[in-house]
Design a protein around this motif. Structure first.
Motif, PDB file in Angstrom:
ATOM      1  N   SER A  95       0.821  -1.205   0.000  1.00 49.97           N
ATOM      2  CA  SER A  95       0.000   0.000   0.000  1.00 49.97           C
ATOM      3  C   SER A  95       0.862   1.266   0.000  1.00 49.97           C
ATOM      4  CB  SER A  95      -0.982   0.030   1.180  1.00 49.97           C
ATOM      5  OG  SER A  95      -2.162   0.696   0.781  1.00 49.97           O
ATOM      6  N   ALA A 157      -3.535  11.445   3.458  1.00 48.41           N
ATOM      7  CA  ALA A 157      -4.600  11.646   4.441  1.00 48.41           C
ATOM      8  C   ALA A 157      -5.136  13.075   4.367  1.00 48.41           C
ATOM      9  CB  ALA A 157      -4.075  11.341   5.845  1.00 48.41           C
ATOM     10  N   THR A 193      -7.109   5.640   7.165  1.00 51.14           N
ATOM     11  CA  THR A 193      -7.247   7.090   6.992  1.00 51.14           C
ATOM     12  C   THR A 193      -8.603   7.465   6.396  1.00 51.14           C
ATOM     13  OG1 THR A 193      -6.086   6.860   4.897  1.00 51.14           O
ATOM     14  CG2 THR A 193      -4.791   7.656   6.769  1.00 51.14           C
ATOM     15  N   ASN A 194      -9.253   6.552   5.649  1.00 53.39           N
ATOM     16  CA  ASN A 194     -10.540   6.887   5.024  1.00 53.39           C
ATOM     17  C   ASN A 194     -11.596   7.197   6.081  1.00 53.39           C
ATOM     18  OD1 ASN A 194     -10.465   4.815   1.950  1.00 53.39           O
ATOM     19  ND2 ASN A 194      -9.095   6.373   2.705  1.00 53.39           N
ATOM     20  N   HIS A 290       4.226  10.821  -3.123  1.00 53.45           N
ATOM     21  CA  HIS A 290       5.329  10.108  -2.463  1.00 53.45           C
ATOM     22  C   HIS A 290       5.173   8.600  -2.630  1.00 53.45           C
ATOM     23  CE1 HIS A 290       2.117  11.256   0.273  1.00 53.45           C
ATOM     24  NE2 HIS A 290       2.291  10.116   0.892  1.00 53.45           N
TER      25      HIS A 290
HETATM   26  C1  LIG Z   1      -0.888   5.486   2.219  1.00 53.81           C
HETATM   27  C2  LIG Z   1      -2.333   5.366   2.087  1.00 53.81           C
HETATM   28  C3  LIG Z   1      -3.181   6.415   2.474  1.00 53.81           C
HETATM   29  C4  LIG Z   1      -2.716   7.656   3.217  1.00 53.81           C
HETATM   30  O1  LIG Z   1      -1.667   8.364   2.614  1.00 53.81           O
HETATM   31  P1  LIG Z   1      -0.599   9.144   3.498  1.00 53.81           P
HETATM   32  O2  LIG Z   1       0.197   9.904   2.497  1.00 53.81           O
HETATM   33  O3  LIG Z   1       0.185   8.114   4.239  1.00 53.81           O
HETATM   34  O4  LIG Z   1      -1.344  10.047   4.424  1.00 53.81           O
HETATM   35  C5  LIG Z   1      -4.535   6.268   2.218  1.00 53.81           C
HETATM   36  N1  LIG Z   1      -5.033   5.156   1.657  1.00 53.81           N
HETATM   37  C6  LIG Z   1      -4.254   4.119   1.284  1.00 53.81           C
HETATM   38  C7  LIG Z   1      -4.873   2.910   0.638  1.00 53.81           C
HETATM   39  C8  LIG Z   1      -2.866   4.179   1.504  1.00 53.81           C
HETATM   40  O5  LIG Z   1      -2.090   3.159   1.161  1.00 53.81           O
END
Ligand SMILES: *Cc1c(COP(=O)(O)O)cnc(C)c1O
Length: 518
Positions: A95, A157, A193-194, A290
């Motif tokens: 991920s 996020a 984070t969702n 990133h």
């Molecule tokens: C990494 C990731 C996020 C969040 O991204 P960040 O840049 O770490 O805040 C959200 N959803 C998925 C599926 C992720 O792999």
């Protein structure tokens, strides 16, 4: 190839007994001397005392360690030797898309015209930077199939939060059903984070279960979607690494219910130049530069999570918008009365934007397409071999190919030998391979989420597979070796609870002093 050959690389991380810089501090030692205010500046603006308002002056010097430049350099070099990075070895952290960060991106970002820009600089002096951002916005819009993009959010996020706020603004201003539409639909396989972003924006999260195939359960979705629905947050391919083949129907169900579709673009590495979220029916998209666009993942440091939206939502994007004037110059537009406002100072993490621009520019459309193809090929190669190793399996959608990542379960290994996914992940470190993501998504027991990315060679993938084979052999014969791993790293097995709990973490020197006083 034989295992011994593949794994014969000896891994020994440095072990420095490295004190904190604060503990090294010696009063009066300096790493850098700030030049005295030059006479001409003093003559023009007055003395420091007259420039800085009294209310903004410190009473005493900030409490910083007093060390020499060489002490600083050695300190961080030693710490780096006790760390693991994508520059050191395979980093299949699912991920997170830990792909190689090409050095050409770094040289572009360190061009002095970019590196030394001040965010308050006169717009006439930073036309190049504005043009770069404007063009990057166009490219990201094209790649995602959206109409307008903001580069402001500093992480995935934060991009999610921005996107969800835009959805809320849409319901406040357009459907005028903001109060009533208080539910955000989120699949049970979603990234944490969702729901966090949706909750921060004031939504109640409604969890949509996965089907037996590990896809969004359409019947459950139909049941959940209705007059209270603000939208659905989805990543495609999903966190199992499988493409949601019913995406058109999913989009139809949510749109028919009056909701919007949010695309979590963290898995975008699977589909660059192949299919676009905009064409799948999504209204809002974030990308993780990133991850997909090869800019570095800082340890909580600078990231970049641009957000793209369809035409109807463009008026809600954060300010300022970068605009191209009729005479070809670039400017900033703050005059968007329905904008959600600012989500980050200035224009986002500009250095990351330069790196992403450099990456897209050097690969081009064909290159991005190829990168995704190889990322998918690599993940399927790994999935095909590891699922056959004793103790491991590939749950869900057995016949569907994986996209950019695969989720392996170590449930059988645990039942047979007591060795858990966490133990496997730790043992991999002894082979100079970073751990995959573990215990995510939550719907897979003993999950090991492996994302090799396109930048790993076949030899590196074979090493990774061999390491899994060796760990399986060890688990069934000498499980203590796996249980006690890692042994070759600077630090042994960490206490995961203490390492993540705010009560036990000491985050600053000040906290450390306060704790010691107690
Ligand atoms: C990494 C990731 C996020 C969040 O991204 P960040 O840049 O770490 O805040 C959200 N959803 C998925 C599926 C992720 O792999």
């Amino acid at each position: 190839m034989k295992n011994e050959y593949l794994l014969d690389r000896k891994v020994r991380q440095a072990r420095w007994d490295e004190p904190l810089l604060f503990e090294r501090s010696n009063p009066g030692v300096l790493a850098h001397q700030v030049p005295k205010l030059e006479q001409e500046i003093q003559d023009a603006f007055g003395s420091l005392d007259s420039i800085i308002p009294k209310s903004m002056k410190r009473e005493s010097a900030p409490n910083l360690p007093e060390v020499s430049e060489l002490q600083v350099v050695r300190h961080f070099t030693r710490l780096s030797q006790m760390n693991f990075s994508v520059s050191l070895g395979t980093y299949p952290l699912g991920s997170c898309t830990m792909k190689y960060n090409p050095l050409i991106n770094e040289s572009a970002a360190s061009l002095s015209g970019f590196a030394w820009l001040h965010p308050h600089q006169d717009l006439r002096q930073c036309q190049g930077a504005l043009e770069l951002m404007w063009e990057l916005e166009q490219w990201l819009a094209e790649i995602t199939g959206m109409d307008a993009v903001t580069l402001q959010p500093a992480a995935g996020a934060q991009g999610e939060f921005t996107g969800v706020m835009i959805m809320r603004e849409y319901h406040r201003c357009i459907t005028k059903e903001c109060e009533q539409r208080h539910e955000m639909l989120i699949p049970d396989a979603a990234h944490g984070t969702n729901p966090a972003s949706a909750a921060m924006a004031g939504y109640n999260v409604v969890v949509v279960p996965s089907s037996d195939e590990g896809l969004v359960d359409l019947d459950a979705l139909k049941e959940s979607a209705g007059p209270n629905t603000a939208g659905l947050m989805l990543t495609n391919p999903n966190t199992i690494g499988v493409f949601e083949k019913d995406i058109a129907e999913i989009a139809g169900i949510v749109h028919d219910a009056g909701g919007l579709l949010y695309y979590d673009g963290a898995n975008f590495n699977a589909i660059m130049g192949v299919v676009r979220p905009g064409d799948m029916g999504f209204d809002v998209v974030h990308l993780n530069l990133h991850k997909t666009m090869s800019t570095p993942h800082g340890g909580g440091g600078p990231g970049s999570g641009p957000v793209g939206v369809n035409e109807e939502l463009a008026e809600f994007l954060p300010v300022p918008r970068i605009i191209k004037e009729e005479d070809g110059t670039f400017g900033l537009d703050y005059d968007l009365p329905r904008s959600i406002g600012k989500v980050k100072g200035f224009f986002g993490n500009f250095g990351m934007l330069v790196r992403a621009y450099s990456y897209i520019y050097s690969l081009g459309y064909q290159g991005l397409h190829r990168a995704s193809e190889v990322a998918v090929l690599n993940a399927n190669y790994v999935a095909y071999h590891i699922r056959k190793i004793r103790g491991f399996s590939l749950p869900y959608s057995q016949d569907d190919p994986r996209m950019h990542e695969c989720v392996i379960s170590a449930e059988k290994l645990k039942d047979d030998t007591g060795i858990t996914a966490m133990d496997v992940a730790k043992r991999l470190l002894d082979f100079g391979i970073h751990s995959p993501t573990v215990y995510f998504p939550l719907i897979v027991p003993e999950a090991l989420m492996i994302e090799p990315t396109e930048t790993e060679s076949k030899q590196d993938l074979d090493r990774l597979i061999s390491a899994f084979q060796t760990i399986s052999d060890e688990a069934y014969s000498t499980p203590d070796i796996v249980k006690n791993a890692p042994t070759s790293t600077a630090l042994r097995k960490l206490d995961e609870y203490r390492a993540a709990h705010p009560k036990t973490l000491t985050l600053s020197w000040k906290m450390h002093l306060e704790k010691n006083e107690e």
